[in-house]
Design an enzyme around this catalytic site. Structure first.
Site, PDB file in Angstrom:
ATOM      1  N   GLU A 201       1.040  -1.106  -0.001  1.00 55.88           N
ATOM      2  CA  GLU A 201      -0.007   0.094  -0.031  1.00 55.88           C
ATOM      3  C   GLU A 201       1.087   0.917  -0.118  1.00 55.88           C
ATOM      4  O   GLU A 201       2.120   1.306   0.751  1.00 55.88           O
ATOM      5  CB  GLU A 201      -1.110  -0.050   1.032  1.00 55.88           C
ATOM      6  CG  GLU A 201      -1.796   1.476   1.060  1.00 55.88           C
ATOM      7  CD  GLU A 201      -2.897   1.373   2.303  1.00 55.88           C
ATOM      8  OE1 GLU A 201      -3.515   2.223   2.137  1.00 55.88           O
ATOM      9  OE2 GLU A 201      -3.230   0.331   2.540  1.00 55.88           O
ATOM     10  N   LYS A 217      -8.272  -1.258   0.851  1.00 58.82           N
ATOM     11  CA  LYS A 217      -9.114  -1.005   2.008  1.00 58.82           C
ATOM     12  C   LYS A 217     -10.834  -2.711   1.474  1.00 58.82           C
ATOM     13  O   LYS A 217     -10.801  -1.956   0.212  1.00 58.82           O
ATOM     14  CB  LYS A 217     -10.256  -0.178   2.727  1.00 58.82           C
ATOM     15  CG  LYS A 217     -11.428  -0.011   4.112  1.00 58.82           C
ATOM     16  CD  LYS A 217     -11.008  -0.603   4.524  1.00 58.82           C
ATOM     17  CE  LYS A 217      -9.455   0.102   5.472  1.00 58.82           C
ATOM     18  NZ  LYS A 217      -9.012  -0.619   6.850  1.00 58.82           N
TER      19      LYS A 217
END
Length: 391
Positions: A201, A217
């Protein structure tokens, strides 16, 4: 070793020697974001205004710098709740290491390095969790109650486990960093500690005046059914969009008015044996904005805190029994061509006694406690397997 640092250019990896290091811990004086910017600027890195070229160095012999910020360090930058103490207190909350480029090739470091644990084979003891699955599930219910009261919209809950070890931990950390999909793969070392990162990420990338954050997410098993379930889940999509909106707002504090964009929303990508939903959020950096301002805008990362961010940090501080340590922070590179910091999910710490692992997930009003406990375990499983030498 410099060659392990996430983001270090390949042309520098074997020629980078540590020139200077700054460390900051909770309780030390000063704003850590301003201290980082000032330290890098004194070493010739152009971090005072990132609206044009980013990260450039006035000193040709400076390769750049490794930058680490813990979750607690990020919270300190914005005045957020500190929470419980780190279970790995040997690791500072902020580390900046400036590297210079030498003509001579850096020799390999001997086994052990900062660890005097290299005799004998690698052995990892039993895992000891900081909370039980039932307490984790109770915390999920407490977040759902806070959402129902209107205190927050979403909170990310993170658990921790530790295991004692014997032998040199660095090969095990390198196995973690070799996990597939680890965009921010690497190791940062200090006196008596090492951080191993396998994060996919992006917390913050800055190049030519353009800032990017890529929140992840939403997670499912990396199967055809798992991918379909992730794409079709209203709960996962709602959770994801809340965080995208939070990070759009984060970047807006340092962006040219009207320049915040989401060029890609809810793209499903793979990490190890999991599918994850990821979006790109971009902005043009406002003139006069330096690294300190950008760090305060994005730290700690919205995908691992929740929304609103400060309220979510208060819930986290009240519910999590131990601190997040090196996890859920930032690790990456500040160099002549830009800044590239990963969010330290899928991240491990080895200190003088234990190996530490963290994992969690975002909680919404629709979260099922048992499913959230299982998701955290699924995220930790590849990291634990790599530490054990099983993958």
């Amino acid at each position: 070793m410099a060659r392990d640092i996430p983001g270090i250019p390949t042309t520098c990896r074997d020629h980078a020697w540590e020139r200077s290091r700054m460390e900051w811990r909770q309780g030390d004086p000063g704003d850590p974001s301003a201290l980082v910017e000032g330290f890098l600027a004194r070493h010739g890195l152009a971090v005072r205004d990132l609206s044009a070229g980013s990260g450039g160095s006035a000193e040709h012999d400076v390769c750049g710098a490794a930058l680490f910020v813990s979750a607690a360090g990020g919270a300190a930058m914005i005045g957020g709740a500190a929470g419980a103490g780190s279970p790995a207190p040997a690791v500072p909350d902020v580390v900046v290491v400036v590297y210079e480029h030498a003509a001579t090739v850096r020799p390999p470091e001997p086994p052990g390095g900062a660890f005097d644990r290299s005799a004998g084979p690698w052995r990892l003891g039993p895992w000891r969790a900081s909370w039980t699955p039932s307490r984790h599930a109770e915390a999920v219910q407490e977040v759902r109650a806070a959402i129902a009261r209107g205190d927050v919209y979403q909170v990310n809950l993170v658990g921790h486990a530790r295991a004692g070890y014997a032998g040199d931990p660095l090969p095990a950390l390198r196995r973690v960093a070799s996990l597939p999909g680890a965009r921010y793969a690497g190791i940062l070392r200090g006196d008596g500690w090492a951080i191993g990162c396998a994060s996919p990420e992006t917390l913050l990338e800055v190049r030519d005046g353009r800032a990017v954050t890529r929140p992840i997410k939403g997670t499912a098993p990396a199967t055809a059914d798992g991918r379909e379930a992730l794409l079709s889940s209203p709960k996962e999509r709602a959770e994801h969009i809340m965080i995208v909106d939070l990070q759009r707002n984060d970047l807006s504090h340092v962006a040219v008015t009207g320049s915040v964009r989401v060029p890609e929303l809810f793209a499903v990508r793979r990490w190890a044996d999991l599918w994850q939903a990821e979006s790109d959020v971009t902005a043009l950096v406002r003139p006069g904005t330096g690294l300190a301002g950008l760090l305060r805008a994005v730290c700690p990362g919205g995908s691992v805190t929740g929304a609103p961010k400060l309220a979510a940090l208060r819930e986290i501080a009240a519910l999590e029994p131990v601190g997040r340590g090196a996890s859920m922070g930032a690790l990456g590179w500040v160099g002549p061509t830009g800044i590239d910091l990963g969010l330290t999910i899928r991240t491990v710490v080895a200190d003088g006694e234990d190996v530490h692992v963290w994992a969690g997930g975002g909680i919404t009003i629709d979260s099922d406690p048992a499913a959230e406990v299982a998701e955290a375990a699924a995220k930790a499983a590849p990291v634990r397997a790599a530490l054990h030498g099983l993958i």
